[in-house]
Structures are given as C-alpha cells and as structure tokens.
Design a protein around this motif. Structure first.
Motif, PDB file in Angstrom:
ATOM      1  N   LEU A 166       0.828  -1.204   0.000  1.00 13.84           N
ATOM      2  CA  LEU A 166       0.000   0.000   0.000  1.00 13.84           C
ATOM      3  C   LEU A 166       0.867   1.261   0.000  1.00 13.84           C
ATOM      4  O   LEU A 166       0.512   2.257  -0.642  1.00 13.84           O
ATOM      5  CB  LEU A 166      -0.931  -0.010   1.219  1.00 13.84           C
ATOM      6  N   ALA A 167       1.996   1.213   0.701  1.00 12.41           N
ATOM      7  CA  ALA A 167       2.888   2.375   0.733  1.00 12.41           C
ATOM      8  C   ALA A 167       3.474   2.652  -0.649  1.00 12.41           C
ATOM      9  O   ALA A 167       3.593   3.815  -1.070  1.00 12.41           O
ATOM     10  CB  ALA A 167       4.006   2.144   1.748  1.00 12.41           C
ATOM     11  N   MET A 168       3.836   1.611  -1.383  1.00  6.52           N
ATOM     12  CA  MET A 168       4.372   1.822  -2.730  1.00  6.52           C
ATOM     13  C   MET A 168       3.300   2.345  -3.670  1.00  6.52           C
ATOM     14  O   MET A 168       3.566   3.199  -4.529  1.00  6.52           O
ATOM     15  CB  MET A 168       4.992   0.524  -3.254  1.00  6.52           C
ATOM     16  N   LEU A 169       2.079   1.847  -3.537  1.00  4.61           N
ATOM     17  CA  LEU A 169       0.988   2.378  -4.349  1.00  4.61           C
ATOM     18  C   LEU A 169       0.760   3.854  -4.046  1.00  4.61           C
ATOM     19  O   LEU A 169       0.484   4.653  -4.948  1.00  4.61           O
ATOM     20  CB  LEU A 169      -0.287   1.573  -4.105  1.00  4.61           C
ATOM     21  N   ASP A 170       0.861   4.228  -2.767  1.00  2.00           N
ATOM     22  CA  ASP A 170       0.718   5.635  -2.390  1.00  2.00           C
ATOM     23  C   ASP A 170       1.753   6.497  -3.114  1.00  2.00           C
ATOM     24  O   ASP A 170       1.444   7.573  -3.636  1.00  2.00           O
ATOM     25  CB  ASP A 170       0.887   5.799  -0.878  1.00  2.00           C
ATOM     26  N   LYS A 171       2.999   6.032  -3.133  1.00  2.00           N
ATOM     27  CA  LYS A 171       4.056   6.798  -3.797  1.00  2.00           C
ATOM     28  C   LYS A 171       3.815   6.883  -5.306  1.00  2.00           C
ATOM     29  O   LYS A 171       4.072   7.922  -5.926  1.00  2.00           O
ATOM     30  CB  LYS A 171       5.417   6.168  -3.517  1.00  2.00           C
ATOM     31  N   LEU A 172       3.328   5.817  -5.881  1.00  2.00           N
ATOM     32  CA  LEU A 172       3.039   5.838  -7.313  1.00  2.00           C
ATOM     33  C   LEU A 172       1.911   6.819  -7.632  1.00  2.00           C
ATOM     34  O   LEU A 172       1.945   7.494  -8.668  1.00  2.00           O
ATOM     35  CB  LEU A 172       2.678   4.432  -7.792  1.00  2.00           C
ATOM     36  N   ILE A 173       0.929   6.911  -6.738  1.00  2.00           N
ATOM     37  CA  ILE A 173      -0.148   7.884  -6.948  1.00  2.00           C
ATOM     38  C   ILE A 173       0.414   9.303  -6.893  1.00  2.00           C
ATOM     39  O   ILE A 173       0.054  10.162  -7.707  1.00  2.00           O
ATOM     40  CB  ILE A 173      -1.258   7.699  -5.901  1.00  2.00           C
ATOM     41  N   ASP A 174       1.303   9.562  -5.938  1.00  4.98           N
ATOM     42  CA  ASP A 174       1.933  10.887  -5.842  1.00  4.98           C
ATOM     43  C   ASP A 174       2.673  11.227  -7.141  1.00  4.98           C
ATOM     44  O   ASP A 174       2.596  12.347  -7.649  1.00  4.98           O
ATOM     45  CB  ASP A 174       2.909  10.919  -4.660  1.00  4.98           C
ATOM     46  N   TRP A 175       3.417  10.248  -7.650  1.00  4.62           N
ATOM     47  CA  TRP A 175       4.171  10.486  -8.883  1.00  4.62           C
ATOM     48  C   TRP A 175       3.211  10.767 -10.038  1.00  4.62           C
ATOM     49  O   TRP A 175       3.454  11.663 -10.855  1.00  4.62           O
ATOM     50  CB  TRP A 175       5.046   9.270  -9.202  1.00  4.62           C
ATOM     51  N   CYS A 176       2.137  10.013 -10.111  1.00  5.32           N
ATOM     52  CA  CYS A 176       1.168  10.198 -11.203  1.00  5.32           C
ATOM     53  C   CYS A 176       0.526  11.577 -11.147  1.00  5.32           C
ATOM     54  O   CYS A 176       0.329  12.220 -12.182  1.00  5.32           O
ATOM     55  CB  CYS A 176       0.091   9.115 -11.127  1.00  5.32           C
ATOM     56  N   GLN A 177       0.215  12.051  -9.948  1.00  2.61           N
ATOM     57  CA  GLN A 177      -0.372  13.385  -9.846  1.00  2.61           C
ATOM     58  C   GLN A 177       0.638  14.453 -10.274  1.00  2.61           C
ATOM     59  O   GLN A 177       0.291  15.385 -11.000  1.00  2.61           O
ATOM     60  CB  GLN A 177      -0.842  13.665  -8.419  1.00  2.61           C
ATOM     61  N   ALA A 178       1.897  14.286  -9.837  1.00  3.11           N
ATOM     62  CA  ALA A 178       2.920  15.280 -10.168  1.00  3.11           C
ATOM     63  C   ALA A 178       3.248  15.299 -11.661  1.00  3.11           C
ATOM     64  O   ALA A 178       3.683  16.334 -12.185  1.00  3.11           O
ATOM     65  CB  ALA A 178       4.192  15.001  -9.365  1.00  3.11           C
ATOM     66  N   HIS A 179       3.020  14.181 -12.345  1.00  2.00           N
ATOM     67  CA  HIS A 179       3.371  14.095 -13.771  1.00  2.00           C
ATOM     68  C   HIS A 179       2.140  13.983 -14.667  1.00  2.00           C
ATOM     69  O   HIS A 179       2.242  13.560 -15.830  1.00  2.00           O
ATOM     70  CB  HIS A 179       4.304  12.901 -13.997  1.00  2.00           C
ATOM     71  N   ALA A 180       0.983  14.357 -14.126  1.00  2.00           N
ATOM     72  CA  ALA A 180      -0.267  14.418 -14.898  1.00  2.00           C
ATOM     73  C   ALA A 180      -0.662  13.071 -15.492  1.00  2.00           C
ATOM     74  O   ALA A 180      -1.343  13.027 -16.530  1.00  2.00           O
ATOM     75  CB  ALA A 180      -0.161  15.487 -15.992  1.00  2.00           C
ATOM     76  N   GLU A 181      -0.277  11.982 -14.852  1.00  3.52           N
ATOM     77  CA  GLU A 181      -0.706  10.644 -15.277  1.00  3.52           C
ATOM     78  C   GLU A 181      -1.928  10.254 -14.447  1.00  3.52           C
ATOM     79  O   GLU A 181      -1.907   9.296 -13.670  1.00  3.52           O
ATOM     80  CB  GLU A 181       0.432   9.632 -15.086  1.00  3.52           C
ATOM     81  N   TYR A 182      -3.006  11.012 -14.634  1.00  2.00           N
ATOM     82  CA  TYR A 182      -4.155  10.882 -13.731  1.00  2.00           C
ATOM     83  C   TYR A 182      -4.854   9.528 -13.845  1.00  2.00           C
ATOM     84  O   TYR A 182      -5.239   8.929 -12.829  1.00  2.00           O
ATOM     85  CB  TYR A 182      -5.145  12.009 -14.021  1.00  2.00           C
ATOM     86  N   GLU A 183      -5.010   9.027 -15.050  1.00  2.00           N
ATOM     87  CA  GLU A 183      -5.720   7.757 -15.231  1.00  2.00           C
ATOM     88  C   GLU A 183      -4.945   6.601 -14.585  1.00  2.00           C
ATOM     89  O   GLU A 183      -5.530   5.727 -13.936  1.00  2.00           O
ATOM     90  CB  GLU A 183      -5.939   7.492 -16.715  1.00  2.00           C
ATOM     91  N   VAL A 184      -3.634   6.613 -14.768  1.00  2.00           N
ATOM     92  CA  VAL A 184      -2.810   5.568 -14.155  1.00  2.00           C
ATOM     93  C   VAL A 184      -2.906   5.655 -12.631  1.00  2.00           C
ATOM     94  O   VAL A 184      -3.035   4.642 -11.937  1.00  2.00           O
ATOM     95  CB  VAL A 184      -1.346   5.701 -14.623  1.00  2.00           C
ATOM     96  N   GLY A 185      -2.843   6.876 -12.114  1.00  2.00           N
ATOM     97  CA  GLY A 185      -2.941   7.067 -10.669  1.00  2.00           C
ATOM     98  C   GLY A 185      -4.263   6.570 -10.105  1.00  2.00           C
ATOM     99  O   GLY A 185      -4.315   5.992  -9.016  1.00  2.00           O
ATOM    100  N   LEU A 186      -5.338   6.782 -10.840  1.00  2.00           N
ATOM    101  CA  LEU A 186      -6.646   6.297 -10.400  1.00  2.00           C
ATOM    102  C   LEU A 186      -6.666   4.766 -10.339  1.00  2.00           C
ATOM    103  O   LEU A 186      -7.292   4.180  -9.452  1.00  2.00           O
ATOM    104  CB  LEU A 186      -7.739   6.806 -11.336  1.00  2.00           C
ATOM    105  N   GLY A 187      -5.973   4.139 -11.271  1.00  3.00           N
ATOM    106  CA  GLY A 187      -5.879   2.677 -11.238  1.00  3.00           C
ATOM    107  C   GLY A 187      -5.176   2.193  -9.990  1.00  3.00           C
ATOM    108  O   GLY A 187      -5.601   1.206  -9.365  1.00  3.00           O
ATOM    109  N   TYR A 188      -4.107   2.895  -9.585  1.00  2.00           N
ATOM    110  CA  TYR A 188      -3.414   2.521  -8.343  1.00  2.00           C
ATOM    111  C   TYR A 188      -4.330   2.744  -7.136  1.00  2.00           C
ATOM    112  O   TYR A 188      -4.316   1.954  -6.180  1.00  2.00           O
ATOM    113  CB  TYR A 188      -2.134   3.343  -8.191  1.00  2.00           C
ATOM    114  N   GLY A 189      -5.114   3.804  -7.180  1.00  2.00           N
ATOM    115  CA  GLY A 189      -6.052   4.055  -6.095  1.00  2.00           C
ATOM    116  C   GLY A 189      -7.070   2.936  -5.956  1.00  2.00           C
ATOM    117  O   GLY A 189      -7.401   2.498  -4.842  1.00  2.00           O
ATOM    118  N   GLU A 190      -7.573   2.454  -7.091  1.00  2.00           N
ATOM    119  CA  GLU A 190      -8.530   1.344  -7.055  1.00  2.00           C
ATOM    120  C   GLU A 190      -7.897   0.100  -6.441  1.00  2.00           C
ATOM    121  O   GLU A 190      -8.564  -0.654  -5.718  1.00  2.00           O
ATOM    122  CB  GLU A 190      -9.024   1.033  -8.472  1.00  2.00           C
ATOM    123  N   GLN A 191      -6.611  -0.123  -6.721  1.00  2.00           N
ATOM    124  CA  GLN A 191      -5.936  -1.277  -6.136  1.00  2.00           C
ATOM    125  C   GLN A 191      -5.892  -1.169  -4.617  1.00  2.00           C
ATOM    126  O   GLN A 191      -6.070  -2.166  -3.906  1.00  2.00           O
ATOM    127  CB  GLN A 191      -4.515  -1.391  -6.697  1.00  2.00           C
TER     128      GLN A 191
END
Length: 310
Positions: A166-191
């Motif tokens: 869960l901690a790694m998914l959190d970091k990936l969501i942060d990266w996605c928001q910072a780099h405008a990869e919103y759809e990918v970040g939402l997928g990590y959130g669903e996980q």
C-alpha cells in the motif's frame, strides 16, 4: 531467468525451468520452505522451527514432522541444483538456513528490495527507473502472502508486506499526480481500495486526480463512495480534511497544489496567481467551509458533554 522460481504472494508456487516442481505439494512442506525464505537472512534452530510450524507439545513428534518435511524439500530441490554449493537449503543436525548464494528467484525478495530502495524518497520525486521498478514490484503482489495459511508468523508477515504494498501504491499515486498521469494514478487508487475500501486518504487522492483530469462529477461521486465506506466499515463520518476538499471541488476552487509538509489537500491560489477565482465564489467557499467547521465543533462539544454526563 533463474531456473527455480518461488512465488509466495497469493497461492504458493514453485517452478523449475518453467514447469511446476514436483515433491513440495504438502501444505506443511510449503510452509516450511516459505518460512525459511521469508526469514532467509538467518539460521533457524530445528526445535524452534518445529514448534513454530507444528506447535505440538511433544518435541520428539514435532522434530519428526520437521525431518520429514525437510527431507521432502531437500529431495525436490536437489534435482534442480547444478552443484552442492548451489543447494537452496543448508542444514545440519541442529540448524537449517536458506542458502544466500543459491540462484533461487523469490518474488518477496524482489518486492522487498524495491521497497527498501524507495525509502526516503518522496513519490513525486521518484526518477523514471525507480517508478518502473516500483510498478513491476506491485505487479508481483498478486495476493496476500501464502493465502490459506493462518499461522501467527504468517499473519504478521502478511500484514507487514501488505503495508509495504500500500505504501508503494501511495508513492506511485503521488508520482502520477505530479506528472499528470491521472488515469494511471486512479488505477493505483482502485488497487488500494480493494484491500481497504475505507482508506480515507486514498479516496481524497482519487478525488484530486479526477478533478485535475477535468472530471469534477467523478470526483464528487468518489466522495460519496468515501462517505458510504466510512459509514459501513467504521460507523464514522469523513474527516475535516475530506470535508474541506469536497467543498473546494464543489466551489471549483481546488488548484491541485499540495501544501508544505507533504500533505496533498489543495490550497487556495496565492494572491499573485494569474488564475485567481471569482472573489464571490471564493467568499461563498469560505462561508461554506466555516459552516462545516462550526458543525463539527458543535458535534464534538455535544459528544464531550454526553461523556461527562455519564
């Protein structure tokens, strides 16, 4: 690719040259090998192993079970080793240990290595190779550790590894928001929500991602999911931060800028911003936020008064 591959996430799997390895089908045999691999950095006394895995009060009987399981594991693995020095297990009359120089590939080891290398680095600051490695690591997590095993040691390790996931998914969501990869970040959130549907922080992050992607409707629906999950799982209401965020989204004043300290809730735009919102909308938002805070304060005061009256 290593000849022997062991997967402990989800259902236990051990393969040799791509085919299932025969001889380690027994549940206790698999638990023994899994235990030695999870705690691969040290040797284990046979008596402790026997008591941990079998829990029987009679030492002679538990040591017999351990000898049988260990023989099965060693017999199966010896067929795969090209030399004695490459045997995955090292054993003597008193101790047993996973061989640190063996060429066994272990999903948990790969997973833990990526997690360790990401420590101390904020998600938004991860470099591309680190993001790719972390994405591959979370893909290894096909299920909780040794599904179906309910030994105390396994439950402890299962929770530890799930928290890392869960901690790694959190970091990936942060990266996605910072780099405008919103759809990918939402997928990590669903996980994340598959494992903890009432994880309030994740709901907030997904609300931000939806809003930044231009989908305010989905952001507000995510908040509704949060309210429902908190009510059904914990019988509580959303926190003040969640309330403030949803009011910002409703008022269309959220700008996606995280405040200092690493939190991710949106701040009102600075005074010098060229995209400052309509002052009337901003004033309305402030009144709404104040009303929300006042309601919360009243509720907390009433709760304290009821406690004191008991």
């Amino acid at each position: 690719m290593n000849a022997i591959q062991v997967r402990l996430f989800g259902k236990f799997q051990i393969r040799f040259n791509g085919a299932e390895l025969i001889g380690i089908e027994g549940r206790k045999t698999q638990e023994l090998l899994a235990y030695l691999m999870i705690y691969r950095s040290r040797a284990h006394a046979r008596e402790v192993l026997a008591e941990t895995l079998w829990g029987e009060p009679h030492r002679a009987q538990t040591r017999k079970y351990l000898r049988q399981a260990l023989w099965q594991v060693q017999t199966a693995l010896e067929r795969c080793a090209v030399a004695d020095s490459n045997l995955p297990l090292v054993a003597d009359p008193d101790w047993v240990q996973f061989n640190p120089v063996s060429s066994v590939w272990l999903d948990v080891a790969q997973f833990e290595d990526v997690y360790a290398r990401s420590q101390g680095v904020a998600g938004a600051a991860l470099e591309t190779p680190a993001v790719e490695g972390m994405s591959q690591a979370v893909e290894l997590y096909t299920g909780d550790l040794l599904e179906g095993c309910y030994q105390d040691w396994c439950i402890f390790e299962r929770e530890r590894l799930q928290n890392m996931y869960l901690a790694m998914l959190d970091k990936l969501i942060d990266w996605c928001q910072a780099h405008a990869e919103y759809e990918v970040g939402l997928g990590y959130g669903e996980q994340i929500l598959r494992y903890d549907r009432a994880r309030e922080r994740t709901h907030r992050r997904m609300m931000r991602l939806y809003y930044l992607a231009g989908d305010r409707t989905s952001a507000l629906r995510q908040y509704e999911q949060l309210v429902r999950a908190l009510r059904e799982e914990l019988s509580v209401k959303p926190s003040r931060r969640s309330l403030l965020l949803v009011e910002q989204i409703r008022a269309d004043t959220f700008d996606g800028t995280p405040p200092s300290g690493g939190a991710s809730i949106g701040n009102p735009p600075p005074a010098h911003s060229q995209h400052q919102p309509d002052p009337r909308a901003h004033l309305r938002h402030l009144h709404e936020s104040l009303s929300v805070m006042q309601r919360q304060i009243r509720q907390e005061l009433e709760a304290i008064e009821l406690t004191l009256a008991e």
